[in-house]
Write a protein that holds these residues in place. Structure first.
Motif, short mmCIF file in Angstrom:
data_model
loop_
_atom_site.label_atom_id
_atom_site.label_comp_id
_atom_site.label_asym_id
_atom_site.label_seq_id
_atom_site.Cartn_x
_atom_site.Cartn_y
_atom_site.Cartn_z
N VAL A 31 -6.45 0.19 9.19
CA VAL A 31 -5.47 1.19 9.63
C VAL A 31 -6.10 2.56 9.82
O VAL A 31 -5.41 3.58 9.89
N GLY A 32 -7.44 2.60 9.90
CA GLY A 32 -8.13 3.86 10.18
C GLY A 32 -8.26 4.79 9.00
O GLY A 32 -8.54 5.97 9.17
N MET A 33 -8.10 4.27 7.76
CA MET A 33 -8.24 5.10 6.57
C MET A 33 -9.62 4.90 5.96
O MET A 33 -10.26 3.85 6.12
N ALA A 34 -10.10 5.90 5.23
CA ALA A 34 -11.37 5.76 4.51
C ALA A 34 -11.19 4.73 3.40
O ALA A 34 -10.13 4.65 2.76
N PRO A 35 -12.22 3.88 3.13
CA PRO A 35 -12.07 2.83 2.12
C PRO A 35 -11.84 3.35 0.72
O PRO A 35 -11.18 2.71 -0.08
N GLY A 36 -12.39 4.53 0.39
CA GLY A 36 -12.16 5.11 -0.93
C GLY A 36 -12.91 4.37 -2.02
O GLY A 36 -13.91 3.68 -1.77
N LEU A 37 -12.43 4.51 -3.25
CA LEU A 37 -13.10 3.90 -4.39
C LEU A 37 -12.87 2.40 -4.40
O LEU A 37 -12.00 1.86 -3.73
N ARG A 38 -13.68 1.72 -5.23
CA ARG A 38 -13.57 0.26 -5.34
C ARG A 38 -12.17 -0.12 -5.83
O ARG A 38 -11.63 0.48 -6.75
N ARG A 39 -11.62 -1.17 -5.24
CA ARG A 39 -10.26 -1.58 -5.54
C ARG A 39 -10.27 -2.85 -6.38
O ARG A 39 -11.07 -3.75 -6.13
N ARG A 40 -9.35 -2.91 -7.32
CA ARG A 40 -9.25 -4.09 -8.17
C ARG A 40 -8.51 -5.23 -7.50
O ARG A 40 -8.70 -6.39 -7.84
N THR A 41 -7.67 -4.91 -6.53
CA THR A 41 -6.93 -5.94 -5.80
C THR A 41 -7.14 -5.74 -4.31
O THR A 41 -7.37 -4.61 -3.85
N PRO A 42 -7.06 -6.82 -3.53
CA PRO A 42 -7.27 -6.69 -2.08
C PRO A 42 -6.09 -6.01 -1.40
O PRO A 42 -4.97 -5.97 -1.92
N GLY A 43 -6.34 -5.48 -0.22
CA GLY A 43 -5.27 -4.95 0.60
C GLY A 43 -4.92 -3.51 0.33
O GLY A 43 -5.54 -2.83 -0.50
N LEU A 44 -3.92 -3.03 1.08
CA LEU A 44 -3.43 -1.67 0.91
C LEU A 44 -2.61 -1.55 -0.37
O LEU A 44 -1.98 -2.51 -0.82
N ARG A 45 -2.61 -0.37 -0.94
CA ARG A 45 -1.71 -0.10 -2.06
C ARG A 45 -0.30 0.14 -1.51
O ARG A 45 -0.11 0.49 -0.35
N ARG A 46 0.70 -0.03 -2.39
CA ARG A 46 2.08 0.17 -1.96
C ARG A 46 2.28 1.58 -1.41
O ARG A 46 2.94 1.77 -0.39
N GLU A 47 1.73 2.58 -2.10
CA GLU A 47 1.95 3.95 -1.66
C GLU A 47 1.29 4.22 -0.31
O GLU A 47 1.81 5.00 0.49
N GLU A 48 0.16 3.57 -0.03
CA GLU A 48 -0.51 3.75 1.26
C GLU A 48 0.34 3.15 2.38
O GLU A 48 0.51 3.77 3.44
N LEU A 49 0.86 1.95 2.15
CA LEU A 49 1.70 1.32 3.17
C LEU A 49 2.96 2.13 3.41
O LEU A 49 3.39 2.33 4.55
N ALA A 50 3.57 2.63 2.33
CA ALA A 50 4.79 3.41 2.48
C ALA A 50 4.56 4.65 3.31
O ALA A 50 5.36 5.00 4.19
N VAL A 51 3.46 5.34 3.06
CA VAL A 51 3.14 6.55 3.82
C VAL A 51 2.93 6.23 5.29
O VAL A 51 3.45 6.91 6.19
N LEU A 52 2.17 5.17 5.57
CA LEU A 52 1.90 4.80 6.96
C LEU A 52 3.17 4.38 7.69
O LEU A 52 3.31 4.60 8.90
N ALA A 53 4.10 3.77 6.97
CA ALA A 53 5.34 3.32 7.59
C ALA A 53 6.40 4.41 7.64
O ALA A 53 7.45 4.23 8.26
N GLY A 54 6.14 5.55 6.97
CA GLY A 54 7.10 6.64 7.00
C GLY A 54 8.31 6.43 6.12
O GLY A 54 9.41 6.90 6.43
N VAL A 55 8.12 5.70 4.99
CA VAL A 55 9.23 5.48 4.06
C VAL A 55 8.82 5.98 2.68
O VAL A 55 7.65 6.20 2.40
N GLY A 56 9.80 6.14 1.79
CA GLY A 56 9.52 6.60 0.45
C GLY A 56 8.80 5.55 -0.37
O GLY A 56 9.05 4.34 -0.23
N VAL A 57 7.89 5.99 -1.24
CA VAL A 57 7.12 5.05 -2.05
C VAL A 57 8.04 4.29 -3.00
O VAL A 57 7.94 3.06 -3.14
N THR A 58 8.93 5.00 -3.68
CA THR A 58 9.86 4.34 -4.61
C THR A 58 10.75 3.34 -3.88
O THR A 58 10.95 2.21 -4.33
N TRP A 59 11.28 3.76 -2.73
CA TRP A 59 12.14 2.87 -1.93
C TRP A 59 11.39 1.61 -1.55
O TRP A 59 11.93 0.50 -1.68
N TYR A 60 10.12 1.76 -1.05
CA TYR A 60 9.37 0.57 -0.65
C TYR A 60 9.07 -0.31 -1.86
O TYR A 60 9.12 -1.55 -1.77
#
Length: 290
Positions: A31-60
């Motif tokens: 999705v064009g984001m920097a990979p950042g630090l090593r992740r313990r689980t695969p895929g995007l984090r919930r908060e990253e997906l929520a931001v990209l989709a334009g919805v609230g993190v808690t709501w998602y």
């Protein structure tokens, strides 16, 4: 528990599992984001997906947990786009959420006419590509592919504004990238206004693009808040290519077709050295079309 309540609970559990599985298959690089630090689980984090989709993190988070909330068709469309769902997956998402998919507005973009493809291809060895009213890249020649790697982007991300920000290699090559990126955002705002604001399908597509740019790139959000507006036009641009050296370019923007709108963007050489280097940019082969 009644049969209706049981069916609803089962549907929400299926929706929860489906969202988690589709989020897990996306990486920050997708999705064009920097990979950042090593992740313990695969895929995007919930908060990253929520931001990209334009919805609230808690709501998602609640939606993914299967809580009793009812997302609107607009929100589901944004989630489907962000998760890179195909048509079957999108319809499945809507059914699990108890909704119906919205009409696909992309249908207004018909096949690029052969005459325009030939015109674009005739610009070689200069890089050239065609964009539609939402700035989606519809076709490109081999030299444009060598500069931008258009073929590697998903259909959703193969958009001029998105690529300007997400293509890290091209950002590094572009001299005074910030100046050009700010100029592009000012032209994007003008294009949104020309389409009639939120009242037209084209404007809604541009509005969705602006939301995604804000979510994906903090600098884009800051510059959009300056509310600069500029008419679409050509410009001079310099690229420091890692193999070919300095490319001095006149970027020309030509209205190739009024309805549906298609623009031809050509990177013409500004000096003889650049003209010679363009011949080495990409081997001749068939043109590409989205």
């Amino acid at each position: 528990m009644t049969m209706t309540a049981t069916a609803t609970a089962t549907r929400r559990t299926a929706l929860s599992n489906f969202l988690r599985s589709r989020r897990a298959r996306l990486t920050p690089e997708d999705v064009g984001m920097a990979p950042g630090l090593r992740r313990r689980t695969p895929g995007l984090r919930r908060e990253e997906l929520a931001v990209l989709a334009g919805v609230g993190v808690t709501w998602y988070t609640w939606l993914e947990q299967g809580r009793a909330i009812n997302p609107s068709p607009e929100v589901l469309t944004s989630l489907a786009r962000t998760l890179r769902l195909d048509r079957a997956e999108t319809e499945y998402l809507f059914r699990l959420a108890g909704s119906h998919p919205q009409p696909v507005e992309r249908a207004v973009t018909e096949r690029v006419p052969d005459a325009l493809l030939r015109l674009m291809h005739s610009q070689s060895p200069s890089p050239a590509f065609l964009i539609d009213s939402a700035w989606d890249i519809r076709a490109w020649n081999p030299q444009a592919e060598a500069l931008f790697d258009f073929a590697r982007w998903s259909e959703q991300d193969r958009n001029l504004a998105w690529v300007v920000f997400a293509n890290q290699k091209h950002r590094a090559r572009t001299v005074d990238w910030e100046q050009h990126a700010r100029r592009m955002l000012a032209q994007l705002r003008a294009a949104y206004g020309e389409r009639g604001g939120d009242d037209s399908p084209g404007a809604r597509r541009l509005a969705s693009l602006i939301v995604r740019l804000r979510a994906g790139f903090p600098e884009a959000s800051r510059w959009l808040d300056e509310h600069q507006v500029q008419q679409r036009s050509g410009t001079e641009k310099d690229l420091e290519h890692e193999e070919l050296g300095l490319l001095r370019i006149d970027q020309a923007v030509l209205l190739a077709q009024a309805e549906p709108r298609l623009e031809l963007v050509v990177f013409a050489p500004r000096d003889e050295a650049t003209a010679r280097r363009f011949h080495r940019l990409a081997p001749a082969h068939a043109l590409s079309e989205a």
